[in-house]
Design an enzyme around this catalytic site. Structure first.
Site, PDB file in Angstrom:
ATOM      1  CG  ASP A  67      -0.199  -0.450   2.477  1.00 47.41           C
ATOM      2  OD1 ASP A  67       1.344  -0.634   2.280  1.00 47.41           O
ATOM      3  OD2 ASP A  67      -1.486  -0.866   3.454  1.00 47.41           O
ATOM      4  CG  ASN A 136      -8.957  -0.705  11.643  1.00 42.02           C
ATOM      5  OD1 ASN A 136      -8.125  -1.879  11.262  1.00 42.02           O
ATOM      6  ND2 ASN A 136      -9.562   0.505  11.046  1.00 42.02           N
ATOM      7  CG  HIS A 138      -5.487  -1.894   8.258  1.00 45.71           C
ATOM      8  ND1 HIS A 138      -5.756  -0.406   9.097  1.00 45.71           N
ATOM      9  CD2 HIS A 138      -4.581  -2.247   8.781  1.00 45.71           C
ATOM     10  CE1 HIS A 138      -4.748   0.087   8.890  1.00 45.71           C
ATOM     11  NE2 HIS A 138      -3.783  -1.323   9.275  1.00 45.71           N
ATOM     12  CD  GLU A 143      -8.823   1.541   7.854  1.00 46.83           C
ATOM     13  OE1 GLU A 143      -8.547   0.625   8.273  1.00 46.83           O
ATOM     14  OE2 GLU A 143      -8.076   2.722   7.777  1.00 46.83           O
TER      15      GLU A 143
HETATM   16  P1  PGA Z   1       2.349  -1.388  12.281  1.00 52.47           P
HETATM   17  O1  PGA Z   1       0.683  -1.794  10.628  1.00 52.47           O
HETATM   18  O2  PGA Z   1       2.728  -2.637  11.931  1.00 52.47           O
HETATM   19  O3  PGA Z   1       2.856  -0.297  12.319  1.00 52.47           O
HETATM   20  O4  PGA Z   1       1.651  -2.062  13.355  1.00 52.47           O
HETATM   21  C1  PGA Z   1       0.363  -2.788  11.356  1.00 52.47           C
HETATM   22  C2  PGA Z   1      -0.623  -1.890   9.603  1.00 52.47           C
HETATM   23  O5  PGA Z   1      -1.767  -1.389   9.681  1.00 52.47           O
HETATM   24  O6  PGA Z   1      -1.287  -3.596   8.639  1.00 52.47           O
END
Ligand code: PGA
Length: 242
Positions: A67, A136, A138, A143
């Site tokens: 992403d 959450n 995602h 999302e």
């Molecule tokens: P993070 O992000 O590794 O910074 O916790 C994970 C994500 O948002 O998929």
């Protein structure tokens, strides 16, 4: 989905490295999708310490970022491309051209999404998608509420995701509101999906993912249950409830 609870972040990285090396030595054609964020940093640091012989195996592989933030005035070094160049591509000696990323300022996001999907297909599809899990649930920046059959496109970030990513920006106000991401269906098109989760903040989403097996758009990570070769590696903190 299979899951493994490992002692700590170092053990999760060591196991993830095994998956990556297995994928690299296989004769299977295809690209590998890579995450950014806090979770994969320990893995990238570990890979940076591999011998030159092993690093050489990474250099002929095509890599795709999962992403990218959408923000016209983003400093390139704050982009996910910048992150992957810094943490993975440069230290591994991988040619920059072998990392494909989404633009953070596309004139036409729909065209950009189509270009990305075509590039993935031209690379032979994804043989492996590495990813983290959001607070959450995602995956990528898909999302809650994103259709399970979604392909690459633009997503509006929830406040929870903006707060979780604010450390990458000068302030919460300046944190991107939108991102482009591989869709849930794009991620699941990978022949193998490997999710990493470490640390106390991931205990709740990991617990929900493993214990409540219903596949639902309100919790995108649950889509991994529909995949025939999906794996979750967690440390004992994120996996405390398992
Ligand atoms: P993070 O992000 O590794 O910074 O916790 C994970 C994500 O948002 O998929």
């Amino acid at each position: 989905m299979k899951w493994e609870v490992l002692k700590d972040e170092a053990a999760v990285s060591a196991r993830a490295e095994e998956f990556l090396l297995e994928s690299l030595v296989s004769s299977e054609v295809g690209a590998i999708a890579l995450p950014t964020g806090k979770t994969p940093v320990a893995l990238y640091q570990r890979l940076n310490l591999l011998s030159e012989d092993l690093k050489a195996q990474f250099r002929t592989q095509t890599w795709f970022a999962l992403d990218e933030f959408l923000r016209r005035d983003l400093a390139p070094e704050s982009s996910f491309r910048g992150f992957l160049l810094r943490h993975f591509i440069h230290p591994m000696g991988i040619p920059e051209g072998n990392l494909l990323t989404l633009s953070f300022h596309p004139d036409d996001p729909e065209k950009e999404a189509t270009r990305y999907e075509s590039a993935i297909a031209a690379a032979g599809g994804l043989k492996l998608a590495l990813l983290g899990i959001g607070l959450n649930g995602h995956i990528g920046f898909n999302e809650p509420g994103t259709p399970l059959d979604s392909r690459t496109g633009v997503r509006r970030l929830t406040e929870k995701s903006r707060k979780a990513n604010a450390y990458l920006f000068p302030s919460l106000e300046e944190t991107a509101h939108e991102a482009m991401t591989m869709g849930i269906s794009t991620i699941l098109s990978a022949r193998r999906v490997l999710m990493l989760a470490t640390g106390a903040s991931k205990e709740a989403p990991v617990s929900r993912l493993v214990k409540d097996r219903s596949i639902t758009e309100t919790f995108p990570a649950s889509a991994l249950w529909s995949h025939p070769d999906s794996w979750l590696l967690v440390d004992s903190t994120a996996g405390a409830a398992l």
